[in-house]
Motif scaffolding. Structure first.
Motif, PDB file in Angstrom:
ATOM      1  N   GLY A   6       0.790  -1.222   0.000  1.00 17.66           N
ATOM      2  CA  GLY A   6       0.000   0.000   0.000  1.00 17.66           C
ATOM      3  C   GLY A   6       0.823   1.274   0.000  1.00 17.66           C
ATOM      4  N   TYR A   7       2.160   1.147  -0.016  1.00 16.69           N
ATOM      5  CA  TYR A   7       3.056   2.303  -0.011  1.00 16.69           C
ATOM      6  C   TYR A   7       3.940   2.303  -1.258  1.00 16.69           C
ATOM      7  N   TYR A   8       4.522   3.476  -1.554  1.00 21.00           N
ATOM      8  CA  TYR A   8       5.532   3.576  -2.605  1.00 21.00           C
ATOM      9  C   TYR A   8       6.729   4.339  -2.040  1.00 21.00           C
ATOM     10  N   ILE A   9       7.927   4.055  -2.565  1.00 18.14           N
ATOM     11  CA  ILE A   9       9.148   4.677  -2.086  1.00 18.14           C
ATOM     12  C   ILE A   9       9.275   6.085  -2.659  1.00 18.14           C
ATOM     13  N   ILE A  10       9.449   7.070  -1.774  1.00 23.36           N
ATOM     14  CA  ILE A  10       9.676   8.450  -2.197  1.00 23.36           C
ATOM     15  C   ILE A  10      11.151   8.683  -2.479  1.00 23.36           C
ATOM     16  N   SER A  11      11.997   8.243  -1.544  1.00 22.45           N
ATOM     17  CA  SER A  11      13.431   8.500  -1.684  1.00 22.45           C
ATOM     18  C   SER A  11      14.226   7.474  -0.899  1.00 22.45           C
ATOM     19  N   THR A  12      15.462   7.262  -1.336  1.00 20.84           N
ATOM     20  CA  THR A  12      16.389   6.392  -0.606  1.00 20.84           C
ATOM     21  C   THR A  12      17.755   7.061  -0.571  1.00 20.84           C
ATOM     22  N   TYR A  13      18.478   6.822   0.510  1.00 21.83           N
ATOM     23  CA  TYR A  13      19.828   7.361   0.631  1.00 21.83           C
ATOM     24  C   TYR A  13      20.671   6.373   1.419  1.00 21.83           C
ATOM     25  N   GLU A  14      21.884   6.112   0.925  1.00 25.74           N
ATOM     26  CA  GLU A  14      22.834   5.272   1.651  1.00 25.74           C
ATOM     27  C   GLU A  14      24.179   5.976   1.697  1.00 25.74           C
ATOM     28  N   GLY A  15      24.847   5.874   2.822  1.00 23.31           N
ATOM     29  CA  GLY A  15      26.149   6.500   2.953  1.00 23.31           C
ATOM     30  C   GLY A  15      26.878   5.995   4.173  1.00 23.31           C
ATOM     31  N   ILE A  16      27.941   6.699   4.529  1.00 17.50           N
ATOM     32  CA  ILE A  16      28.749   6.362   5.690  1.00 17.50           C
ATOM     33  C   ILE A  16      28.662   7.506   6.683  1.00 17.50           C
ATOM     34  N   ALA A  65      30.999  10.455  11.517  1.00 12.60           N
ATOM     35  CA  ALA A  65      31.466  10.421  12.903  1.00 12.60           C
ATOM     36  C   ALA A  65      31.832   9.016  13.356  1.00 12.60           C
ATOM     37  N   THR A  66      31.115   8.002  12.842  1.00 13.08           N
ATOM     38  CA  THR A  66      31.348   6.630  13.300  1.00 13.08           C
ATOM     39  C   THR A  66      32.057   5.759  12.275  1.00 13.08           C
ATOM     40  N   GLY A  67      31.948   6.127  11.001  1.00 12.77           N
ATOM     41  CA  GLY A  67      32.534   5.305   9.951  1.00 12.77           C
ATOM     42  C   GLY A  67      31.688   4.109   9.593  1.00 12.77           C
ATOM     43  N   TYR A  68      30.466   4.020  10.117  1.00 11.27           N
ATOM     44  CA  TYR A  68      29.597   2.879   9.867  1.00 11.27           C
ATOM     45  C   TYR A  68      28.552   3.189   8.802  1.00 11.27           C
ATOM     46  N   LYS A  69      28.049   2.143   8.215  1.00 13.60           N
ATOM     47  CA  LYS A  69      27.071   2.263   7.140  1.00 13.60           C
ATOM     48  C   LYS A  69      25.739   2.805   7.652  1.00 13.60           C
ATOM     49  N   TYR A  70      25.074   3.559   6.781  1.00 15.34           N
ATOM     50  CA  TYR A  70      23.833   4.229   7.152  1.00 15.34           C
ATOM     51  C   TYR A  70      22.885   4.230   5.961  1.00 15.34           C
ATOM     52  N   ARG A  71      21.606   4.070   6.247  1.00 16.52           N
ATOM     53  CA  ARG A  71      20.602   4.077   5.173  1.00 16.52           C
ATOM     54  C   ARG A  71      19.343   4.785   5.655  1.00 16.52           C
ATOM     55  N   ARG A  72      18.729   5.550   4.739  1.00 13.07           N
ATOM     56  CA  ARG A  72      17.451   6.192   5.031  1.00 13.07           C
ATOM     57  C   ARG A  72      16.551   6.044   3.817  1.00 13.07           C
ATOM     58  N   TYR A  73      15.304   5.635   4.069  1.00  9.14           N
ATOM     59  CA  TYR A  73      14.346   5.641   2.962  1.00  9.14           C
ATOM     60  C   TYR A  73      12.978   6.066   3.478  1.00  9.14           C
ATOM     61  N   VAL A  74      12.264   6.762   2.620  1.00  6.30           N
ATOM     62  CA  VAL A  74      10.972   7.334   2.969  1.00  6.30           C
ATOM     63  C   VAL A  74       9.918   6.783   2.020  1.00  6.30           C
ATOM     64  N   MET A  75       8.786   6.380   2.571  1.00  8.42           N
ATOM     65  CA  MET A  75       7.691   5.876   1.740  1.00  8.42           C
ATOM     66  C   MET A  75       6.376   6.538   2.130  1.00  8.42           C
ATOM     67  N   ALA A  76       5.485   6.610   1.160  1.00  7.05           N
ATOM     68  CA  ALA A  76       4.184   7.240   1.390  1.00  7.05           C
ATOM     69  C   ALA A  76       3.084   6.283   0.967  1.00  7.05           C
ATOM     70  N   ARG A  77       1.957   6.382   1.639  1.00  6.37           N
ATOM     71  CA  ARG A  77       0.825   5.519   1.316  1.00  6.37           C
ATOM     72  C   ARG A  77       0.179   5.971   0.008  1.00  6.37           C
ATOM     73  N   PHE A  78      -0.170   5.020  -0.817  1.00  6.05           N
ATOM     74  CA  PHE A  78      -0.890   5.346  -2.044  1.00  6.05           C
ATOM     75  C   PHE A  78      -2.224   5.998  -1.696  1.00  6.05           C
ATOM     76  N   PRO A  79      -2.616   7.022  -2.453  1.00  4.93           N
ATOM     77  CA  PRO A  79      -3.926   7.647  -2.186  1.00  4.93           C
ATOM     78  C   PRO A  79      -5.041   6.620  -2.300  1.00  4.93           C
ATOM     79  N   GLU A  80      -6.004   6.707  -1.390  1.00  8.39           N
ATOM     80  CA  GLU A  80      -7.119   5.769  -1.420  1.00  8.39           C
ATOM     81  C   GLU A  80      -8.032   6.076  -2.606  1.00  8.39           C
ATOM     82  N   LYS A  81      -8.436   5.024  -3.270  1.00 13.76           N
ATOM     83  CA  LYS A  81      -9.333   5.190  -4.412  1.00 13.76           C
ATOM     84  C   LYS A  81     -10.753   5.525  -3.946  1.00 13.76           C
ATOM     85  N   VAL A  82     -11.363   6.450  -4.642  1.00 17.43           N
ATOM     86  CA  VAL A  82     -12.735   6.830  -4.321  1.00 17.43           C
ATOM     87  C   VAL A  82     -13.700   5.819  -4.944  1.00 17.43           C
TER      88      VAL A  82
END
Length: 260
Positions: free
Chosen positions: A224-234, A237-254
């Motif tokens: 029921g969701y779709y991906i808006i954005s994704t980001y991966e990096g290091i 400060a810690t040198g460790y792997k990091y990931r962020r992704y954002v998703m939004a719910r599909f609009p409900e059909k009328v």
């Protein structure tokens, strides 16, 4: 190694942000553990800047929409403030007028602002406020120190993307911020000093935190969701792997109520 995951929900779950932090090996068996390094002062400054932009983005995800108002209050040369304290007083006086006008119309005001003094001495105030129909007119009437520029967030390419990342970074920039040149090298700072803040009526809920057993190679949206954005990096400060992704719910059909 364990992986920490933070889940933030905005607008009653319509938007979800997932943050995952890799605590040890970069992904797989057989790879040596990377030793934690003590972050430098510059690395910590970068982390603090990212955290400030993240909190700004989260408030925007919860309280703003793409059709809300982005703009600037500028100063005529003869009205330039002597210092940041004077500029803050100018903003406070103007935003009180805006708040009163919102209340007259039955709306609550949500605002973000960054007061900036350029390296050549010019002052201006970036602002983002929720749109209520005649917001542009209200913002113009409230400011008597110079010009007023307003536009819908979605119509301003330099700050628009669907998860407010560009806008949050733009609104939280300061004297350390350097825009990247065409050749990829950092340019000269364009801000001498800055003051970022938001209205106090925008609380955020704490994220749900848990741990995962393994680092997934790909991220997938929930049903029921779709991906808006994704980001991966290091994390610098810690040198460790990091990931962020954002998703939004599909609009409900009328559903149409059709009689047969």
């Amino acid at each position: 190694m364990a992986i920490k995951r933070k889940e933030y929900k905005f607008q009653r779950g319509r938007i979800v942000e997932i943050q995952e932090f890799h605590d040890g090996n970069y992904g797989g068996p057989g790879k040596k553990r990377i030793k934690r390094k003590k972050p430098t002062e510059e690395q910590m400054r970068l982390v603090n800047a990212k955290n400030k932009a993240m909190r700004c983005r989260h408030k925007m995800l919860e309280y703003l929409d793409q059709g809300d108002c982005f703009g600037d209050w500028t100063y005529a040369i003869t009205n330039r403030p002597l210092d940041m304290k004077a500029a803050l007083k100018d903003f406070q006086k103007a935003i009180r007028i805006v708040r009163d006008e919102y209340h007259k119309r039955g709306y609550e005001l949500f605002w973000f602002r960054n007061i900036e003094r350029g390296t050549k001495g010019a002052w201006h105030i970036h602002f983002v406020v929720n749109e209520i129909g005649d917001t542009a007119s209200i913002m113009k009437k409230a400011w008597n120190k110079g010009g007023t520029y307003t536009v819908a967030i979605k119509n301003e390419p330099k700050v628009y993307d669907e998860d407010f990342t560009k806008l949050a970074e733009y609104m939280t920039k300061d004297e350390h911020t350097r825009e990247e040149k065409k050749d990829g090298t950092p340019g000269k700072p364009r801000i001498r000093e800055a003051s970022y803040n938001t209205s106090r009526n925008m609380p955020l809920k704490k994220p749900h935190v848990d741990k995962l057993q393994r680092w997934k190679r790909e991220v997938k949206p929930r049903k029921g969701y779709y991906i808006i954005s994704t980001y991966e990096g290091i994390n610098p400060a810690t040198g460790y792997k990091y990931r962020r992704y954002v998703m939004a719910r599909f609009p409900e059909k009328v559903k149409l109520n059709r009689r047969i």
